[in-house]
Structure formats: C-alpha cells, structure tokens
Write an enzyme that holds these catalytic residues in place. Structure first.
Site, PDB file in Angstrom:
ATOM      1  N   ASP A 118       0.794  -1.306  -0.058  1.00  0.00           N
ATOM      2  CA  ASP A 118      -0.165   0.086  -0.054  1.00  0.00           C
ATOM      3  C   ASP A 118       0.966   1.157   0.149  1.00  0.00           C
ATOM      4  O   ASP A 118       0.606   2.265   1.019  1.00  0.00           O
ATOM      5  CB  ASP A 118      -1.021   0.039   1.310  1.00  0.00           C
ATOM      6  CG  ASP A 118      -2.159  -0.969   0.897  1.00  0.00           C
ATOM      7  OD1 ASP A 118      -2.262  -1.494   0.198  1.00  0.00           O
ATOM      8  OD2 ASP A 118      -2.844  -1.142   1.815  1.00  0.00           O
ATOM      9  N   ASP A 120      -4.184  -1.664  -2.073  1.00  0.00           N
ATOM     10  CA  ASP A 120      -5.913  -1.409  -1.601  1.00  0.00           C
ATOM     11  C   ASP A 120      -6.286  -0.654  -3.025  1.00  0.00           C
ATOM     12  O   ASP A 120      -5.909   0.182  -3.516  1.00  0.00           O
ATOM     13  CB  ASP A 120      -5.903  -0.135  -0.486  1.00  0.00           C
ATOM     14  CG  ASP A 120      -6.586  -0.499   0.799  1.00  0.00           C
ATOM     15  OD1 ASP A 120      -7.049  -1.875   0.742  1.00  0.00           O
ATOM     16  OD2 ASP A 120      -7.264   0.123   1.339  1.00  0.00           O
ATOM     17  N   HIS A 152     -10.360  -0.180  -3.901  1.00  0.00           N
ATOM     18  CA  HIS A 152     -11.770  -0.143  -3.386  1.00  0.00           C
ATOM     19  C   HIS A 152     -12.586   0.396  -4.358  1.00  0.00           C
ATOM     20  O   HIS A 152     -12.490   1.712  -4.768  1.00  0.00           O
ATOM     21  CB  HIS A 152     -11.742   0.608  -2.016  1.00  0.00           C
ATOM     22  CG  HIS A 152     -11.009   0.178  -0.985  1.00  0.00           C
ATOM     23  ND1 HIS A 152     -11.109  -1.016  -0.376  1.00  0.00           N
ATOM     24  CD2 HIS A 152     -10.227   0.880  -0.014  1.00  0.00           C
ATOM     25  CE1 HIS A 152     -10.238  -1.214   0.850  1.00  0.00           C
ATOM     26  NE2 HIS A 152      -9.911  -0.175   1.055  1.00  0.00           N
ATOM     27  N   HIS A 208     -17.072   1.573  -0.869  1.00  0.00           N
ATOM     28  CA  HIS A 208     -16.616   0.534   0.039  1.00  0.00           C
ATOM     29  C   HIS A 208     -17.065   0.551   1.559  1.00  0.00           C
ATOM     30  O   HIS A 208     -17.363   1.601   1.854  1.00  0.00           O
ATOM     31  CB  HIS A 208     -15.169   0.429  -0.205  1.00  0.00           C
ATOM     32  CG  HIS A 208     -14.587  -0.803   0.613  1.00  0.00           C
ATOM     33  ND1 HIS A 208     -13.939  -0.953   1.880  1.00  0.00           N
ATOM     34  CD2 HIS A 208     -14.385  -2.073   0.070  1.00  0.00           C
ATOM     35  CE1 HIS A 208     -13.669  -2.125   2.113  1.00  0.00           C
ATOM     36  NE2 HIS A 208     -13.811  -2.724   0.765  1.00  0.00           N
ATOM     37  N   SER A 219     -15.555   0.106   4.134  1.00  0.00           N
ATOM     38  CA  SER A 219     -14.825   0.538   5.314  1.00  0.00           C
ATOM     39  C   SER A 219     -14.942   2.061   5.337  1.00  0.00           C
ATOM     40  O   SER A 219     -14.189   2.848   6.151  1.00  0.00           O
ATOM     41  CB  SER A 219     -13.529   0.085   5.013  1.00  0.00           C
ATOM     42  OG  SER A 219     -12.931   0.763   3.804  1.00  0.00           O
ATOM     43  N   HIS A 261     -11.005   6.289   0.375  1.00  0.00           N
ATOM     44  CA  HIS A 261      -9.336   6.079   0.222  1.00  0.00           C
ATOM     45  C   HIS A 261      -9.070   4.852  -0.848  1.00  0.00           C
ATOM     46  O   HIS A 261      -9.939   4.192  -0.972  1.00  0.00           O
ATOM     47  CB  HIS A 261      -8.429   5.838   1.365  1.00  0.00           C
ATOM     48  CG  HIS A 261      -8.761   4.576   1.829  1.00  0.00           C
ATOM     49  ND1 HIS A 261      -9.952   4.402   2.902  1.00  0.00           N
ATOM     50  CD2 HIS A 261      -8.098   3.197   1.839  1.00  0.00           C
ATOM     51  CE1 HIS A 261      -9.941   3.072   3.270  1.00  0.00           C
ATOM     52  NE2 HIS A 261      -8.900   2.615   2.432  1.00  0.00           N
ATOM     53  N   LYS A 319      -6.344  -5.673  -3.566  1.00  0.00           N
ATOM     54  CA  LYS A 319      -7.293  -6.305  -2.640  1.00  0.00           C
ATOM     55  C   LYS A 319      -8.376  -5.102  -1.992  1.00  0.00           C
ATOM     56  O   LYS A 319      -8.187  -3.836  -2.236  1.00  0.00           O
ATOM     57  CB  LYS A 319      -6.438  -6.496  -1.206  1.00  0.00           C
ATOM     58  CG  LYS A 319      -5.864  -5.342  -0.647  1.00  0.00           C
ATOM     59  CD  LYS A 319      -4.862  -5.767   0.559  1.00  0.00           C
ATOM     60  CE  LYS A 319      -4.216  -4.599   1.050  1.00  0.00           C
ATOM     61  NZ  LYS A 319      -4.903  -3.357   1.565  1.00  0.00           N
ATOM     62  N   GLU A 362     -13.852  -6.103   4.131  1.00  0.00           N
ATOM     63  CA  GLU A 362     -12.457  -5.486   4.398  1.00  0.00           C
ATOM     64  C   GLU A 362     -11.474  -6.376   4.408  1.00  0.00           C
ATOM     65  O   GLU A 362     -11.406  -7.479   4.597  1.00  0.00           O
ATOM     66  CB  GLU A 362     -12.496  -4.725   5.671  1.00  0.00           C
ATOM     67  CG  GLU A 362     -11.338  -4.079   6.245  1.00  0.00           C
ATOM     68  CD  GLU A 362     -10.838  -2.849   5.229  1.00  0.00           C
ATOM     69  OE1 GLU A 362     -10.672  -3.170   4.150  1.00  0.00           O
ATOM     70  OE2 GLU A 362     -10.883  -1.819   5.874  1.00  0.00           O
ATOM     71  N   ALA A 411       0.073   0.552   6.051  1.00  0.00           N
ATOM     72  CA  ALA A 411       0.398   1.010   7.373  1.00  0.00           C
ATOM     73  C   ALA A 411       0.809  -0.065   8.405  1.00  0.00           C
ATOM     74  O   ALA A 411      -0.015  -1.179   8.393  1.00  0.00           O
ATOM     75  CB  ALA A 411      -0.898   1.901   7.993  1.00  0.00           C
ATOM     76  N   CYS A 471      -2.496  -3.074   7.292  1.00  0.00           N
ATOM     77  CA  CYS A 471      -2.239  -3.822   6.030  1.00  0.00           C
ATOM     78  C   CYS A 471      -0.683  -4.673   6.261  1.00  0.00           C
ATOM     79  O   CYS A 471      -0.557  -5.685   5.996  1.00  0.00           O
ATOM     80  CB  CYS A 471      -2.247  -3.176   5.014  1.00  0.00           C
ATOM     81  SG  CYS A 471      -4.000  -2.849   4.794  1.00  0.00           S
TER      82      CYS A 471
END
Ligand code: VGL
Ligand code: ZN
Length: 185
Positions: A11, A51, A53, A57, A59, A70, A96, A103, A136, A140
C-alpha cells in the site's frame, strides 16, 4: 537480500502518502527507502499489494466504516507512488478490498490480473524469505506479514520502510511483532 527472497511492498499508494485525512506518518521516507532497496537489489522480485476499493466500500465512513474514502479504483489516490512505478509489474501486483462488502487488510487476500494470490506467485518465484515494507504498520503491513509467517515464509519486516496511521500504534505493533517472533530489521 539473499537468493530465494522477495520484497513485498504494501500500500505505498498516494492516499496513504499525501491523501488529506489518511496521509500516514513516515510514508514519504518509506517510499524513498523502498525505491533505494529495489534499486540496490535488481535481482530480487518486488511484489506490490494495493488497496483497491469501489467508491462505496464498506470501510468508508459514509457506509458506517472507520475510514475516510481512500484508494478508490481508478483515482490517483489508489496509485502506487510515481517513484516506484517503474518497478511495478502487472503479474506482481495484487489488488485487495475490491468487493464493497469485504474489508481486506492482508495482501494475502489480494489477486493479480490473472487471479493469482500473493502466496501462489511467491511459490512460483521460489521465494521462501519475504522482506516486507509499506503502509500502514498497524493494519495492512501487520496483517500481510502475519499471514506470510503463518503460511511458512520467513518474514523480515524493515522498519525504515514502514509508514503508520499513528506513531504509538506503530511502536506497539512492532513490539507485538517482536514478541510473536517476527524479524524486524
Ligand atoms: C489500510 C486502512 C484502510 C492499510 C488500508 O493499508 O494499512 N489501512 N485500508
Ligand atoms: Zn482500505
């Protein structure tokens, strides 16, 4: 980095680097470090976890999730930092969080364009030792490293290549990882 190893970059995407409310600490330094590491080890494959999305999403705060929007697919925020783009290879890129309902903090849940998982591709590369950098630490990076370890890979997390949501959480996660037997370089 020895033969039989691979680098997993988690990420290192614009929304986690300069994306308003989700810009992470030490992320610019993490990207610079990652670039140097790749350039110093041209024979070691670099795999990118992203990531990725949909705009709705689960999340995201608007859907009742914990995060601001994000890494929406197709936006700059979801792109790998330009400094690393020259090293991004499609077969070694794993998206992902693509399903709005699910999530996915772990790169293990990601798939490349051919539908292969990170673990499958690491096996085809004959990699048994995996170096991990990215963003982070608390989310992740930890989840990806943990799944790699549970799958039997030797995992080495490189502190200089990490970015974090919160510094105290980052320090706590590194402590937890040491206790759980990860190698932290
Ligand atoms: C991440 C929060 C939400 C991460 C991804 O990459 O650690 N954190 N989505
Ligand atoms: Zn996300």
């Amino acid at each position: 980095m020895e033969t039989g190893s691979a680098l997993v970059v988690v990420d290192e995407l614009y929304d986690f680097i300069d994306g308003g409310s989700l810009a992470c600490g030490h992320s610019v330094e993490a990207v610079e470090y990652t670039k140097k590491l790749i350039e110093a080890n041209p024979e070691i494959p670099a795999l990118f976890v992203c990531d990725h999305h949909p705009a709705d999403h689960s999340s995201f705060a608007e859907q009742g999730g914990p995060w601001p929007p994000h890494c929406v697919a197709g936006t700059r925020g979801g792109e790998v930092h330009d400094a690393l783009k020259p090293y991004v290879v499609e077969e070694l890129t794993f998206n992902k969080g693509c399903d709005a309902a699910v999530e996915q903090y772990s790169g293990f849940d990601g798939r490349n364009a051919a539908g292969q998982s990170l673990a499958e591709v690491l096996k085809t590369l004959d990699a048994t030792c995996v170096y991990v950098v990215g963003i982070a630490t608390e989310y992740c990076v930890y989840n990806t490293a943990n799944d790699l370890k549970n799958a039997g890979f030797t995992v080495k997390v490189i502190e200089k290549g990490l970015g974090y949501v919160a510094e105290d959480g980052h320090i706590e996660t590194l402590k937890k990882m040491r206790e759980e037997g990860f190698t932290i370089l």
